[in-house]
Design a protein around this motif. Structure first.
Motif, PDB file in Angstrom:
ATOM      1  N   ALA A 223      40.857  13.065  22.020  1.00  0.00           N
ATOM      2  CA  ALA A 223      41.258  12.456  23.295  1.00  0.00           C
ATOM      3  C   ALA A 223      42.572  13.047  23.784  1.00  0.00           C
ATOM      4  N   PRO A 224      42.873  12.917  25.074  1.00  0.00           N
ATOM      5  CA  PRO A 224      44.143  13.423  25.596  1.00  0.00           C
ATOM      6  C   PRO A 224      45.334  12.819  24.858  1.00  0.00           C
ATOM      7  N   ASP A 225      46.221  13.674  24.357  1.00  0.00           N
ATOM      8  CA  ASP A 225      47.482  13.267  23.724  1.00  0.00           C
ATOM      9  C   ASP A 225      47.286  12.406  22.481  1.00  0.00           C
ATOM     10  N   ALA A 226      46.116  12.502  21.858  1.00  0.00           N
ATOM     11  CA  ALA A 226      45.812  11.622  20.731  1.00  0.00           C
ATOM     12  C   ALA A 226      46.841  11.752  19.615  1.00  0.00           C
ATOM     13  N   ARG A 227      47.140  12.973  19.207  1.00  0.00           N
ATOM     14  CA  ARG A 227      48.062  13.149  18.089  1.00  0.00           C
ATOM     15  C   ARG A 227      49.522  12.958  18.498  1.00  0.00           C
ATOM     16  N   ALA A 228      49.824  13.072  19.766  1.00  0.00           N
ATOM     17  CA  ALA A 228      51.172  12.717  20.217  1.00  0.00           C
ATOM     18  C   ALA A 228      51.394  11.219  20.094  1.00  0.00           C
ATOM     19  N   CYS A 229      50.323  10.449  20.242  1.00  0.00           N
ATOM     20  CA  CYS A 229      50.416   8.992  20.174  1.00  0.00           C
ATOM     21  C   CYS A 229      50.192   8.471  18.757  1.00  0.00           C
ATOM     22  N   HIS A 230      49.429   9.195  17.965  1.00  0.00           N
ATOM     23  CA  HIS A 230      49.131   8.786  16.585  1.00  0.00           C
ATOM     24  C   HIS A 230      49.255   9.990  15.658  1.00  0.00           C
ATOM     25  N   PRO A 231      50.492  10.381  15.304  1.00  0.00           N
ATOM     26  CA  PRO A 231      50.636  11.469  14.331  1.00  0.00           C
ATOM     27  C   PRO A 231      49.881  11.163  13.040  1.00  0.00           C
ATOM     28  N   ARG A 232      49.836   9.896  12.671  1.00  0.00           N
ATOM     29  CA  ARG A 232      48.980   9.401  11.594  1.00  0.00           C
ATOM     30  C   ARG A 232      48.288   8.163  12.143  1.00  0.00           C
ATOM     31  N   GLU A 233      46.988   8.000  11.838  1.00  0.00           N
ATOM     32  CA  GLU A 233      46.153   7.082  12.606  1.00  0.00           C
ATOM     33  C   GLU A 233      45.994   5.687  12.030  1.00  0.00           C
ATOM     34  N   GLU A 234      46.786   5.307  11.039  1.00  0.00           N
ATOM     35  CA  GLU A 234      46.526   4.023  10.373  1.00  0.00           C
ATOM     36  C   GLU A 234      46.642   2.831  11.306  1.00  0.00           C
ATOM     37  N   HIS A 235      47.459   2.932  12.367  1.00  0.00           N
ATOM     38  CA  HIS A 235      47.593   1.795  13.275  1.00  0.00           C
ATOM     39  C   HIS A 235      46.461   1.715  14.302  1.00  0.00           C
ATOM     40  N   LEU A 236      45.688   2.780  14.427  1.00  0.00           N
ATOM     41  CA  LEU A 236      44.539   2.780  15.337  1.00  0.00           C
ATOM     42  C   LEU A 236      43.252   2.369  14.644  1.00  0.00           C
ATOM     43  N   ILE A 237      43.126   2.657  13.359  1.00  0.00           N
ATOM     44  CA  ILE A 237      41.858   2.474  12.663  1.00  0.00           C
ATOM     45  C   ILE A 237      41.384   1.016  12.612  1.00  0.00           C
ATOM     46  N   PRO A 238      42.263   0.006  12.572  1.00  0.00           N
ATOM     47  CA  PRO A 238      41.731  -1.364  12.645  1.00  0.00           C
ATOM     48  C   PRO A 238      40.883  -1.618  13.888  1.00  0.00           C
ATOM     49  N   LEU A 239      41.157  -0.886  14.976  1.00  0.00           N
ATOM     50  CA  LEU A 239      40.313  -1.007  16.168  1.00  0.00           C
ATOM     51  C   LEU A 239      38.873  -0.630  15.854  1.00  0.00           C
ATOM     52  N   MET A 240      38.681   0.342  14.982  1.00  0.00           N
ATOM     53  CA  MET A 240      37.326   0.802  14.690  1.00  0.00           C
ATOM     54  C   MET A 240      36.508  -0.289  14.007  1.00  0.00           C
ATOM     55  N   VAL A 241      37.131  -1.045  13.117  1.00  0.00           N
ATOM     56  CA  VAL A 241      36.417  -2.146  12.473  1.00  0.00           C
ATOM     57  C   VAL A 241      36.042  -3.199  13.511  1.00  0.00           C
ATOM     58  N   ALA A 242      36.987  -3.545  14.381  1.00  0.00           N
ATOM     59  CA  ALA A 242      36.703  -4.536  15.421  1.00  0.00           C
ATOM     60  C   ALA A 242      35.590  -4.060  16.346  1.00  0.00           C
ATOM     61  N   ALA A 243      35.618  -2.787  16.723  1.00  0.00           N
ATOM     62  CA  ALA A 243      34.590  -2.255  17.623  1.00  0.00           C
ATOM     63  C   ALA A 243      33.242  -2.158  16.922  1.00  0.00           C
TER      64      ALA A 243
END
Length: 270
Positions: A223-243
């Motif tokens: 996605a646009p700017d994904a790694r600028a926003c999440h250099p490491r993705e642990e704070h995004l991954i809980p969204l995946m369980v919810a989705a």
């Protein structure tokens, strides 16, 4: 009596014990704090239990807290002494922990239980606002150390039946998590990069077709700017369980705010 199906949620949990200390400006965390206090009003009925996926626990296998009285883990540093005396004595739920493992096993996903593990701040800090009486039985579920989005979407799919059993599945993380930017580091175009990623993430979460929604979320790193926003993705991954647990239910952005220059959002499914 039928139990109303619970939605699934992904919400920001703030920074450490941020809601319980002074800031400059003093209202810096107020908007998010007010939204967390309003969480019970997002639900069709009070949940009988909470299953919380926090960004702050990673294990080789998805692991559940299975103790009766989980302690608190003050997994933050450098904050005022009183923030290490916060209390949120919610009971555990060994039966729910076992049910989670059964559902994961039914989907071919190996898991583990930890009777000693307590609630980290990704659990007790936001829930101290949402449910200050700490009376609802709560189980925490870890992230897999792989932090693979598709794997966590599959974990969510396996856990979807809990929603019809009165369990609220809550992903606790942050849709933006570049600490250098958030603490004032020299990171270029924080406002622009966070907005571009947030716009993409919202469009993905709100995609009507569940299969396409999962395809997009699984490919979040493109996605646009994904790694600028999440250099490491642990704070995004809980969204995946919810989705993943949303099944065929629609996703909507239920929270949106600017925190300094940072655009961030929360999502509800169902």
């Amino acid at each position: 009596m039928n139990t109303p199906r619970q939605p699934t949620l992904f919400l920001p949990h703030g920074g450490g014990p941020c809601f319980f200390m002074d800031w400059d400006p003093p209202d810096f965390w107020n908007h998010l704090g007010d939204r967390l206090r309003a969480l019970p009003g997002l639900l069709p009925a009070p949940p009988r239990a909470l299953l919380v996926v926090s960004a702050h626990w990673e294990t080789p296998l998805p692991t559940v807290t299975s103790g009766i009285r989980p302690p608190l883990i003050y997994d933050y540093g450098g904050f005022p002494p009183h923030t290490y005396r916060l209390q949120w004595p919610a009971p555990g739920d060994p039966a729910l922990a076992q049910r989670v493992q059964e559902l994961l096993a039914g989907a071919g996903i190996a898991s583990a239980a930890d009777p000693q593990r307590g609630y980290d701040h990704g659990v007790f800090v936001p829930l101290l606002l949402a449910y200050p009486q700490a009376q609802i039985p709560t189980v925490q579920l870890s992230l897999r150390g792989s932090l693979d989005a598709a794997e966590h979407l599959a974990i969510g799919r396996a856990l979807a039946p809990l929603r019809d059993e009165g369990v609220l599945i809550l992903g606790s993380g942050f849709s933006y998590h570049n600490l250098r930017a958030m603490i004032g580091g020299a990171v270029p175009d924080v406002a622009g990069s966070s907005k571009r990623f947030d716009d993409w993430l919202t469009a993905a979460a709100e995609t009507p077709d569940p299969a396409e929604r999962e395809r997009l979320l699984a490919g979040w790193a493109g996605a646009p700017d994904a790694r600028a926003c999440h250099p490491r993705e642990e704070h995004l991954i809980p969204l995946m369980v919810a989705a993943g647990a949303a099944a065929g239910d629609a996703g909507t952005r239920c929270y949106h705010h600017l925190l300094g220059e940072v655009t961030h959002s929360g999502y509800r499914f169902g």
